[in-house]
Write a protein that holds these residues in place. Structure first.
Motif, mmCIF file in Angstrom:
data_model
loop_
_atom_site.group_PDB
_atom_site.id
_atom_site.type_symbol
_atom_site.label_atom_id
_atom_site.label_comp_id
_atom_site.label_asym_id
_atom_site.label_seq_id
_atom_site.Cartn_x
_atom_site.Cartn_y
_atom_site.Cartn_z
ATOM 1 N N LYS A 20 0.810 -1.219 -0.083
ATOM 2 C CA LYS A 20 0.018 -0.121 -0.114
ATOM 3 C C LYS A 20 0.724 1.163 -0.127
ATOM 4 N N CYS A 67 0.686 5.843 0.004
ATOM 5 C CA CYS A 67 0.049 7.127 -0.184
ATOM 6 C C CYS A 67 0.589 8.094 -0.958
ATOM 7 N N THR A 100 -3.885 10.530 -2.213
ATOM 8 C CA THR A 100 -4.597 9.336 -2.903
ATOM 9 C C THR A 100 -4.082 8.052 -2.186
ATOM 10 N N GLY A 101 -4.890 7.203 -1.859
ATOM 11 C CA GLY A 101 -4.407 5.721 -1.295
ATOM 12 C C GLY A 101 -4.514 4.860 -2.636
ATOM 13 N N VAL A 102 -3.496 3.896 -2.763
ATOM 14 C CA VAL A 102 -3.397 2.958 -3.835
ATOM 15 C C VAL A 102 -2.789 1.766 -3.333
ATOM 16 N N GLU A 103 -3.005 0.616 -3.798
ATOM 17 C CA GLU A 103 -2.527 -0.669 -3.444
ATOM 18 C C GLU A 103 -2.264 -1.590 -4.752
ATOM 19 N N ILE A 139 -4.710 -0.902 -7.306
ATOM 20 C CA ILE A 139 -6.286 -0.632 -7.015
ATOM 21 C C ILE A 139 -6.240 0.756 -6.162
ATOM 22 N N LYS A 140 -7.062 1.511 -6.853
ATOM 23 C CA LYS A 140 -7.182 3.167 -6.342
ATOM 24 C C LYS A 140 -8.203 3.094 -5.305
ATOM 25 N N HIS A 141 -7.760 3.726 -4.024
ATOM 26 C CA HIS A 141 -8.488 3.765 -2.889
ATOM 27 C C HIS A 141 -9.084 5.290 -2.822
ATOM 28 N N LYS A 142 -9.367 5.662 -1.777
ATOM 29 C CA LYS A 142 -9.864 6.977 -1.448
ATOM 30 C C LYS A 142 -8.934 8.202 -1.820
#
Length: 269
Positions: free
Chosen positions: A216, A218, A249-252, A264-267
């Motif tokens: 993960k 940021c 932006t949070g990504v995984e 995977i793009k999060h919030k």
């Protein structure tokens, strides 16, 4: 550490703050890296005087009459040995004693393996500093395909950062261990999802990447939005109103069944 080199240490477990010794020399454009249990401080624009441009923060329980934490100066990057003499002579005419021209400044840097710091210069290729023996070597005449700091993710065995291609710098991954002196590293994956066209009044300033572990990340981007027109101060000077803000932006990153990387793009906040 503030702009004058005044340094504080925060002990998270005890919530205590202590005064630390200052580096030997003020850094014009400092960057920091952790290799093993040592913090390294480098000046990304060494300037005319290269002395103390690389320092390491160390600890010694045997220093009874001094601060147990201390800064240790290390050899500066060997940019001078790779100069084009005609270029250097021209630069020296413009500024005397220019032993480390700013064209050899660097903004791309990372840690490779357990002991190496890699930096990419603007005009002299990529250099490696081995913290085990405090020696510099040239990794290659090529530049790393990133902008800014590059972060290693052990769960994927890859380095992540912002691509040097494109205007906004796409989130990208590369295997730096596949590089050799003659063969530069290449990007294994570039994601365009985070480099969408921005509103024309958004002026991009800086981009930061913070690994959070477990694949993960940021991603932090800072922007400015200048207002139209100029304002007047009481003393008659003009200034332009500018609003500064950051987008988080949070990504995984995960691997599919066949090992392909997928983001995977999060919030976004």
């Amino acid at each position: 550490m503030d702009q004058d080199g005044n340094t504080l240490l925060c002990e998270a477990s005890s919530r205590a703050i202590g005064v630390m010794p200052s580096p030997h020399k003020h850094k014009l454009s400092p960057i920091s890296l952790v290799v093993g249990d040592t913090l390294y401080l480098l000046d990304s624009v060494p300037g005319a005087d290269c002395a103390h441009s690389v320092e390491a923060l160390k600890y010694s329980a045997d220093r009874w009459f001094e601060h147990k934490w201390y800064w240790h100066s290390l050899p500066p990057p060997p940019f001078g040995s790779d100069y084009d003499h005609e270029v250097v002579e021209k630069e020296e005419e413009e500024e005397e004693d220019m032993r480390c021209p700013n064209r050899y400044g660097f903004q791309v840097y990372t840690v490779v393996g357990d002991s190496q710091v890699w930096i990419s210069t603007e005009g002299g290729g990529t250099y490696s500093f081995d913290t085990a023996n405090n020696m510099w070597s040239k990794a290659g005449k090529w530049a790393l395909p990133f902008n800014g700091p590059v972060k290693y993710a052990p769960e994927h065995g890859l380095w992540f950062g912002f691509s040097s291609q494109g205007e906004n710098g796409q989130f990208a991954a590369s295997d730096l261990t596949a590089a050799s002196t003659a063969r530069p590293p290449v990007l294994k994956k570039v994601w365009d999802e985070l480099a969408q066209p921005l509103p024309e009044w958004w002026v991009p300033m800086e981009s930061y990447l913070h690994p959070l572990g477990a694949s993960k990340f940021c991603i932090v981007r800072t922007f400015e939005t200048p207002e139209e027109g100029w304002c007047w101060e009481k003393d008659g000077n003009m200034y332009n109103n500018v609003e500064s803000f950051a987008v988080f932006t949070g990504v995984e990153v995960e691997r599919g069944r066949r090992g392909a990387l997928r983001m995977i793009k999060h919030k976004i906040k």
